[in-house]
Scaffold this motif. Structure first.
Motif, PDB file in Angstrom:
ATOM      1  N   ASP A  73      -2.632   8.217 -44.446  1.00  0.00           N
ATOM      2  CA  ASP A  73      -3.138   7.239 -45.405  1.00  0.00           C
ATOM      3  C   ASP A  73      -2.009   6.275 -45.771  1.00  0.00           C
ATOM      4  OD1 ASP A  73      -3.429   6.512 -48.509  1.00  0.00           O
ATOM      5  OD2 ASP A  73      -5.427   6.766 -47.639  1.00  0.00           O
ATOM      6  N   PRO A  74      -2.272   4.943 -45.835  1.00  0.00           N
ATOM      7  CA  PRO A  74      -1.209   3.977 -46.170  1.00  0.00           C
ATOM      8  C   PRO A  74      -0.482   4.308 -47.467  1.00  0.00           C
ATOM      9  CG  PRO A  74      -3.172   2.828 -45.418  1.00  0.00           C
ATOM     10  CD  PRO A  74      -3.542   4.272 -45.528  1.00  0.00           C
ATOM     11  N   GLN A  75      -1.196   4.817 -48.469  1.00  0.00           N
ATOM     12  CA  GLN A  75      -0.552   5.177 -49.732  1.00  0.00           C
ATOM     13  C   GLN A  75       0.398   6.358 -49.551  1.00  0.00           C
ATOM     14  OE1 GLN A  75      -3.857   5.763 -52.433  1.00  0.00           O
ATOM     15  NE2 GLN A  75      -3.682   3.656 -53.198  1.00  0.00           N
ATOM     16  N   ARG A  85       7.493   4.938 -41.923  1.00  0.00           N
ATOM     17  CA  ARG A  85       6.321   4.108 -42.211  1.00  0.00           C
ATOM     18  C   ARG A  85       5.528   3.842 -40.933  1.00  0.00           C
ATOM     19  NH1 ARG A  85       8.851   0.011 -44.365  1.00  0.00           N
ATOM     20  NH2 ARG A  85       8.909   0.826 -46.479  1.00  0.00           N
ATOM     21  N   ASP A  86       6.207   3.462 -39.851  1.00  0.00           N
ATOM     22  CA  ASP A  86       5.502   3.118 -38.611  1.00  0.00           C
ATOM     23  C   ASP A  86       4.915   4.353 -37.927  1.00  0.00           C
ATOM     24  OD1 ASP A  86       6.166   0.549 -39.134  1.00  0.00           O
ATOM     25  OD2 ASP A  86       7.354   0.202 -37.321  1.00  0.00           O
ATOM     26  N   LEU A 103       5.962   8.188 -49.049  1.00  0.00           N
ATOM     27  CA  LEU A 103       7.004   8.800 -48.223  1.00  0.00           C
ATOM     28  C   LEU A 103       8.247   7.914 -48.175  1.00  0.00           C
ATOM     29  CD1 LEU A 103       5.538  10.292 -44.930  1.00  0.00           C
ATOM     30  CD2 LEU A 103       7.570  11.052 -46.117  1.00  0.00           C
ATOM     31  N   SER A 104       8.047   6.657 -47.806  1.00  0.00           N
ATOM     32  CA  SER A 104       9.183   5.766 -47.617  1.00  0.00           C
ATOM     33  C   SER A 104       9.833   5.393 -48.941  1.00  0.00           C
ATOM     34  CB  SER A 104       8.748   4.503 -46.866  1.00  0.00           C
ATOM     35  OG  SER A 104       7.800   3.773 -47.606  1.00  0.00           O
ATOM     36  N   ARG A 105       9.044   5.334 -50.027  1.00  0.00           N
ATOM     37  CA  ARG A 105       9.596   4.947 -51.323  1.00  0.00           C
ATOM     38  C   ARG A 105      10.574   5.986 -51.851  1.00  0.00           C
ATOM     39  NH1 ARG A 105       4.983   3.855 -53.815  1.00  0.00           N
ATOM     40  NH2 ARG A 105       4.881   5.853 -54.909  1.00  0.00           N
ATOM     41  N   ASN A 106      10.423   7.224 -51.417  1.00  0.00           N
ATOM     42  CA  ASN A 106      11.296   8.295 -51.911  1.00  0.00           C
ATOM     43  C   ASN A 106      12.627   8.348 -51.166  1.00  0.00           C
ATOM     44  OD1 ASN A 106      11.434  10.490 -53.856  1.00  0.00           O
ATOM     45  ND2 ASN A 106      11.533  11.865 -52.095  1.00  0.00           N
ATOM     46  N   LEU A 107      12.788   7.485 -50.166  1.00  0.00           N
ATOM     47  CA  LEU A 107      14.036   7.455 -49.409  1.00  0.00           C
ATOM     48  C   LEU A 107      14.985   6.422 -50.003  1.00  0.00           C
ATOM     49  CD1 LEU A 107      12.854   7.571 -45.692  1.00  0.00           C
ATOM     50  CD2 LEU A 107      14.066   9.368 -46.911  1.00  0.00           C
TER      51      LEU A 107
END
Length: 696
Positions: free
Chosen positions: A93-95, A84-85, A100-104
């Motif tokens: 893009d923030p979305q 995320r960082d 990306l992070s949600r799939n981890l």
């Protein structure tokens, strides 16, 4: 309540620091204090989690902000935060970064990042993504920021700023040291743990409610001991909300261990831990308890130490006692062994004890195989072994909370709701469980509700939801509603708004939650009345003009359900899956109730709202998923390979379908998954409100 090694001390018991009488237990005093340790005894005390701030502020007042501060803890980068960082720094893009992070998963390591990126729709060969992976991999494990330690408090003789760097915390009236607990231990600074326990809040609130209903003061000491009906409930694993034995692992163990007395609870608390599991102690103990194999002892001295746990060392004290009676350690040396056990995974240092332990046992006639087995069990304990005194303190809370659940289920529910957030289960699951136990729950209502949930008398006590359950309602607003109503009843929504000085935000929150039903009718009528209220001072504020209300159609059952979960996090109406049962039946999904009656080995399909996922470190990558429908729960086992293949369904489903094979061992039933299906779309607008509680 005091716990840990302090429960070995008769003085702590006599002073009321601990609740467990050490004379009734086989405690080892050297676990509490020994001359070899050359330091004060370690006394752990848990406070009610909602009153912990009072204790912290008491310490600041007593010793001064210049002498006392909380320890820090270093938050390091994990894969999600690193992606995320770094993504933000590289201009993603923030979305995209969020996708990306949600799939981890929380257990994913850096080696899985390329695969997870591909699953999320990114090309790992892209130069930007390759740079992202490289930088994120470098950053994982690196310190990200300082946070406050959960309870470590440092108190100095003089100004603390002369010993350590200090900063003001984000919370008001708090200071923190910029070092963590390991730094403080290395420097020898005195650290006091101000620990919080949610169940202490819940038990105190429940006993207060029971006392009010019975018109007597009711405390933990008034709870009758060794109630057979309570143990019968525990053996059925009917323990949702009960302290320590509400997790999936504990519920699976309860019918196998089948507790019948308090000491069985002491063992239950300690045995479902990484230490006994990794040390290979669980299955031998269960086989011996069930009479499938005999308990054997190489000597009478070992029998005296291990007979209460059928020859299997389960507690730290037993390891210490074995070192004394079988290997010739002094009690103080045995305590040094215990301390080395707690730190060996991080620092090593057990090797010299191995030689001493095996040599000492061999000299006293014990077989080398027995000595090696004891040493391997010590390694398994690592930093996870429970002291018997700690288990006894927790077992007392287990029994008391189970007694309240069995005999006073309405008070139990109200207390748990008033003590949130805590435990494994969200308020929705607690209310559903209470419904299945015959507890009637009434809606939050500005005409009757206090801020807290409370009991209302009828033939049986019923629970009235408190205004605290209305999400987004300010605490001050709720308190003003109760105070104004105490003077006289409200006549209308306008009267409520004026006398309780409610702003439009609070009024909308009350309307959304259905809490204005007694004054305005259904939700749409309540919204209409709120919209008609003019904020602030105006000429005709105290002389309202009567207006006719338009005829507004009442919301449908589905619309009310969506509004309930959005505004309360629960519903008092039908369970969402009751509305979907006909569609689920067409998809050949059986209910939880039907699955409980199926035989071992039956292939079946289940569907339910995901209430929790657990992936214990000791489970070799297995994920345990709990599904809820209108008839109960289905416990699903997802093996590592299936979890990898269906990663997105496992992590992303709010309404999960599972095809698998039923495994039954007595009363313990699991559905071993062969295929996962994401049916979250059937929930429609309800899906975002169905968040699960996931644990390691």
């Amino acid at each position: 309540q005091g716990r840990g090694s302090a429960a070995n001390s008769a003085v702590c018991y006599a002073l009321g620091i601990t609740e467990v009488d050490p004379a009734r237990m086989n405690m080892l005093f050297e676990r509490f204090i020994s001359k070899e340790r050359n330091e004060p005894p370690d006394i752990d005390v848990d406070f009610e989690h909602q009153r912990r701030e009072e204790v912290i502020q008491y310490l600041y007042r007593k010793y001064g902000r210049h002498r006392a501060a909380l320890a820090a803890t270093v938050i390091c980068y994990r894969p999600k935060s690193a992606l995320r960082d770094i993504g933000r720094a590289l201009g993603l893009d923030p979305q995209q970064a969020e996708r990306l992070s949600r799939n981890l998963a929380w257990w994913d390591d850096r080696a899985r990042l390329p695969q997870r990126l591909r699953e999320a729709g990114f090309d790992p060969a892209s130069p930007v993504i390759q740079r992202l992976l490289d930088l994120a991999g470098t950053l994982i494990g690196f310190p990200r920021h300082l946070s406050q330690h959960v309870g470590g408090f440092v108190i100095a003789r003089d100004r603390l700023s002369r010993l350590a760097p200090i900063e003001n915390a984000a919370m008001a009236e708090r200071s923190i040291i910029q070092w963590d607990k390991d730094d403080l231990d290395a420097l020898g600074l005195l650290k006091v743990d101000v620990l919080a326990l949610g169940m202490l809040s819940a038990i105190r609130r429940a006993l207060d409610l029971v006392g009010e209903r019975r018109a007597v003061r009711f405390t933990m000491s008034d709870v009758p001991p060794e109630d057979p009906a309570v143990y019968e409930m525990i053996r059925r694993a009917d323990t949702m909300g009960v302290f320590q034995i509400e997790s999936r692992a504990q519920m699976s163990m309860l019918p196998r261990l089948a507790p019948t007395n308090f000491y069985d609870l002491v063992i239950e608390v300690a045995i479902v831990r990484p230490g006994p599991i990794q040390g290979g102690m669980v299955h031998p103990y269960l086989r011996r308890r069930q009479g499938l194999e005999p308990a054997t002892y190489p000597s009478d001295a070992v029998r005296e130490v291990l007979s209460r746990t059928l020859g299997v060392p389960i507690f730290q004290e037993q390891v210490m006692q074995l070192a004394v009676v079988a290997a010739g350690f002094t009690p103080g040396e045995a305590d040094q062994l215990r301390r080395s056990m707690a730190a060996w995974r991080r620092k090593g240092g057990l090797e010299h004890f191995q030689e001493r332990l095996i040599r000492g046992m061999s000299e006293r006639g014990y077989e080398r195989a027995f000595a090696e087995r004891i040493y391997q069990q010590i390694l398994g304990f690592g930093e996870y072994g429970f002291p018997e005194s700690h288990s006894a303190s927790f077992a007392l809370l287990v029994y008391v909370s189970a007694w309240i659940k069995h005999h006073e289920p309405a008070a139990f529910l109200a207390a748990l709701l008033n003590s949130q957030p805590m435990g494994f289960y969200a308020p929705s699951q607690l209310v559903q469980d209470a419904h299945r136990h015959g507890v009637q729950v009434l809606a939050a209502d500005v005409m009757t509700s206090q801020r807290d949930c409370r009991l209302e008398e009828s033939a049986e006590p019923v629970v009235r939801l408190g205004l605290r359950m209305v999400q987004g309602l300010s605490q001050a607003g709720a308190e003003r509603i109760v105070a104004a109503r105490r003077e006289r009843r409200f006549e209308s929504v306008d009267d409520l708004a004026r006398r309780a000085a409610l702003n439009r935000h609070d009024l909308k929150r009350l309307a959304a939650a259905g809490a204005l039903a007694s004054l305005a009718g259904h939700r749409r009528e309540a919204y209409w009345d709120v919209a008609a209220i003019e904020a602030g001072r105006h000429l005709l504020r105290d002389a309202p003009i009567p207006e006719s209300r338009p005829v507004l159609a009442a919301p449908t059952e589905g619309e009310n359900l969506i509004a309930d979960y959005a505004s309360l996090g629960l519903t008092l109406g039908r369970h969402p899956l009751a509305l979907l049962r006909s569609r689920l039946a067409r998809l050949r999904f059986a209910s939880a109730e039907a699955i409980r009656g199926m035989p071992h080995g039956r292939r079946t399909r289940a569907a339910g709202i995901v209430t929790g996922r657990q992936r214990p470190d000791t489970a070799s990558g297995v994920v345990f998923v709990t599904l809820e429908d209108e008839t109960g729960y289905v416990n699903v086992v997802v093996w590592r390979d299936l979890g990898e293949r269906q990663h997105r369904e496992l992590l992303g489903s709010r309404l999960m379908g599972v095809e698998g094979v039923l495994e039954r061992e007595g009363e313990v039933v699991h559905l071993v998954a062969r295929r996962l299906m994401d049916h979250s779309g059937l929930l429609g607008k309800l899906a975002p409100a169905m968040a699960s509680r996931d644990f390691h």
